[in-house]
Structure formats: C-alpha cells, structure tokens
Design a protein around this motif. Structure first.
Motif: not given
Length: 170
Positions: A143-155
């Motif tokens: 699931i793309r771009d689910r969490w925004l952590v440290g200024g980066q999107w994570h899947s």
C-alpha cells in the motif's frame, strides 16, 4: 500485559526514543524524554471503545520491555488495527507472541472483533514473522505512501486475521 503507569515514562522513552528500533514504525522517534513524558497521557487516557495501549512487562524482572495496542477500531465493521513494539534486546524471546495471543483473545472473545489488521513495512521481516505466528495472513500490498515518517513516504503490507480462522494457540 498491563496498563501503563505514569512511572513508565523513562522505560517508554527507551522504546520511543530509539531511532533504529523505530525504523519500521509509523511515526518519528521521540526526540526527548520530555516529549515521551507528554505522550504518556495518551497511554494513560486510553478509550477502550476506540484504542488501548498496554505495557508488555517481563514477569521475572517486572521490567517494561514493550507495548502492544489496538487502534482505529471500527465498531460497525467489527474491525481493528493492531500494533506492537519491543526493545531490541528482548526480540526473538517469545514475549510479543505471548502478548499478541492474549490481545487477540481479548479482541475476539471479549470485544467481538471480527477482523484484525496489521500494517507492516515490507522490510520488517521480524514483525511479519510474528504476524504469521499469530495467525495473520498477507492480504495485500504494498500500500503505497501510507506512512509519512522523517519527511519520507513509506509503503506497508496489509496482514489480516479473521475471527474463527485464527491459528493462535489458546
């Protein structure tokens, strides 16, 4: 598992302040013990209808070694998200498996939850292995771009467990 206590703030900061331990978590690490102390109000003021966070304590030492929770509870759909975090030196010893089994029994037997979901980053192999041990199945992702952590999107990958199909030891 037990409720958090106000005196847990220093131990909680060991969990939330360690950037390496939180590398797969959905939020940034806590920048200071004072910030973690402010977060403690969320842990102490839980709302069982919506979310609960429990301390995971090693019985022998009475030391707080992790946390486990449910959140994003949807009462109509009987669905909830589940998450966990443990100190690095305590990983692989079965503590989170035991806590996870207890939480799943509570969610299914006491709260009548039908579906439990866990969002896990693909790189987080130990957490994915724990989810499988608890009876979760990989259902989808990334699931793309689910969490925004440290200024980066994570899947993340979606793991799910359906009541009645769980393969948890009772």
């Amino acid at each position: 598992m037990r409720p958090f206590r106000a005196s847990d703030d220093a131990a909680l900061h060991l969990l939330y302040g360690d950037a390496d331990n939180l590398r797969y978590w959905g939020t940034d690490p806590s920048p200071s013990a004072q910030r973690t102390q402010k977060m403690m109000s969320w842990h102490l003021g839980y709302r069982p209808r919506n979310y609960v966070l429990w301390a995971v304590e090693e019985i022998k030492s009475r030391r707080l070694i992790g946390m486990i929770n449910y959140h994003r509870r949807d009462l109509r759909e009987k669905r909830v998200d589940m998450g966990w975090l443990i100190l690095p030196e305590m990983q692989g010893k079965g503590y989170m498996t035991e806590a996870g089994q207890a939480l799943l029994r509570h969610l299914i037997d006491d709260l009548g939850v039908h579906k439990i979901e866990a969002l896990i980053r693909k790189e987080n192999k130990p957490s994915a292995a724990l989810a499988r041990r608890l009876g979760f199945r990989l259902e989808g992702g990334p699931i793309r771009d689910r969490w925004l952590v440290g200024g980066q999107w994570h899947s993340v990958m979606l793991y799910g467990l359906i009541a009645g199909e769980e393969r948890v030891s009772r």
